[in-house]
Write a protein that holds these residues in place. Structure first.
Motif, PDB file in Angstrom:
ATOM      1  N   PHE A   1       0.866  -1.457   0.038  1.00  0.00           N
ATOM      2  CA  PHE A   1      -0.252  -0.060   0.620  1.00  0.00           C
ATOM      3  C   PHE A   1       0.683   1.198   0.100  1.00  0.00           C
ATOM      4  O   PHE A   1       0.925   2.314  -0.560  1.00  0.00           O
ATOM      5  CB  PHE A   1      -0.883   0.616   1.073  1.00  0.00           C
TER       6      PHE A   1
ATOM      7  N   ILE B   1      -4.986   3.930  -2.857  1.00  0.00           N
ATOM      8  CA  ILE B   1      -4.812   3.112  -2.001  1.00  0.00           C
ATOM      9  C   ILE B   1      -6.223   2.850  -1.776  1.00  0.00           C
ATOM     10  O   ILE B   1      -6.885   4.332  -2.244  1.00  0.00           O
ATOM     11  CB  ILE B   1      -4.038   4.036  -0.626  1.00  0.00           C
ATOM     12  N   SER B   2      -6.876   2.203  -1.694  1.00  0.00           N
ATOM     13  CA  SER B   2      -7.650   1.607  -0.877  1.00  0.00           C
ATOM     14  C   SER B   2      -8.603   2.266  -0.152  1.00  0.00           C
ATOM     15  O   SER B   2      -8.005   2.720   1.154  1.00  0.00           O
ATOM     16  CB  SER B   2      -8.059  -0.079  -0.718  1.00  0.00           C
TER      17      SER B   2
ATOM     18  N   ASN C   1     -10.723   1.690   2.423  1.00  0.00           N
ATOM     19  CA  ASN C   1     -10.363   0.638   3.918  1.00  0.00           C
ATOM     20  C   ASN C   1      -9.155   0.821   4.438  1.00  0.00           C
ATOM     21  O   ASN C   1      -8.869   0.387   5.375  1.00  0.00           O
ATOM     22  CB  ASN C   1     -10.646  -0.940   3.305  1.00  0.00           C
ATOM     23  N   THR C   2      -8.042   0.661   3.410  1.00  0.00           N
ATOM     24  CA  THR C   2      -6.411   0.433   3.666  1.00  0.00           C
ATOM     25  C   THR C   2      -5.976   1.802   4.188  1.00  0.00           C
ATOM     26  O   THR C   2      -6.082   2.366   5.746  1.00  0.00           O
ATOM     27  CB  THR C   2      -5.591   0.670   2.342  1.00  0.00           C
TER      28      THR C   2
ATOM     29  N   LEU D   1      -5.016   2.513   8.320  1.00  0.00           N
ATOM     30  CA  LEU D   1      -4.018   3.960   8.468  1.00  0.00           C
ATOM     31  C   LEU D   1      -4.233   4.526   8.717  1.00  0.00           C
ATOM     32  O   LEU D   1      -3.140   5.217  10.096  1.00  0.00           O
ATOM     33  CB  LEU D   1      -3.383   3.562   7.137  1.00  0.00           C
TER      34      LEU D   1
END
Length: 187
Positions: free
Chosen positions: A144, A150-151, A153-154, A158
């Motif tokens: 990522f 970047i999704s 969810n990620t 984070l």
């Protein structure tokens, strides 16, 4: 504290890189030119240790020390961070590195020791050196970090992780670091 700050800096840098791609590209090219074909120990010494020692002496030693004698601590921390960000001469770095500079100033203030700042700064620079030297390893381990997109969810994971680490660390510093400084003064 450093890890939470680093995660938040990465997110901030990713957003700013999207807005100012040329600035980020120039910084990457400059870093690669400095580390190409150099021995690892020399790279770590020149790009991680010496900047940490010298910049902490200047920014958290001289600037923060001077500003904290003239202003409230919060103002001194903010100004120190802003000056540190400006020193790195990049719009992308100004906000992320300025944030780091303020966090380090707070850690130095709460601990009563500039060595806390030197250690945080060294670890930060060492992480950057390692990511620059071994991008294939880090791309596999932390994909990522290198993804163009970047999704959501990620991004949420984070952000929550970074904020949680940051806030827990600030809480612990606020409630325990003063004890370290008092014990140091009593000796």
């Amino acid at each position: 504290l450093w890890l939470g700050t680093y995660i938040l800096m990465m997110l901030l840098t990713a957003g700013l890189t999207y807005i100012f791609p040329e600035s980020a590209q120039n910084a990457t090219e400059q870093t690669m030119a400095l580390i190409e074909n150099k021995p690892l120990i020399l790279i770590v010494f020149a790009m991680a240790f010496m900047p940490a020692l010298c910049e902490e002496t200047a920014f958290r030693g001289f600037f923060f020390g001077t500003l904290s004698n003239k202003f409230k601590i919060a103002t001194a921390i903010l100004w120190t961070g802003a000056i540190f960000g400006l020193y790195h001469m990049s719009i992308v770095k100004f906000f992320a590195v300025g944030f780091l500079g303020g966090v380090i100033a707070y850690a130095v203030y709460k601990s009563g020791s500039i060595w806390v700042g030197v250690l945080m700064h060294f670890v930060n620079n060492l992480a950057a050196v390692c990511i620059s030297l071994y991008p294939d390893f880090f791309e596999k381990a932390l994909p990522f970090l290198f993804s163009e997109s970047i999704s959501m969810n990620t991004m949420i994971i984070l952000t929550v992780t970074g904020v949680a680490l940051f806030l827990v660390s600030i809480f612990l510093l606020k409630h325990t670091a003063g004890d370290f400084a008092k014990n140091k003064q009593e000796k």
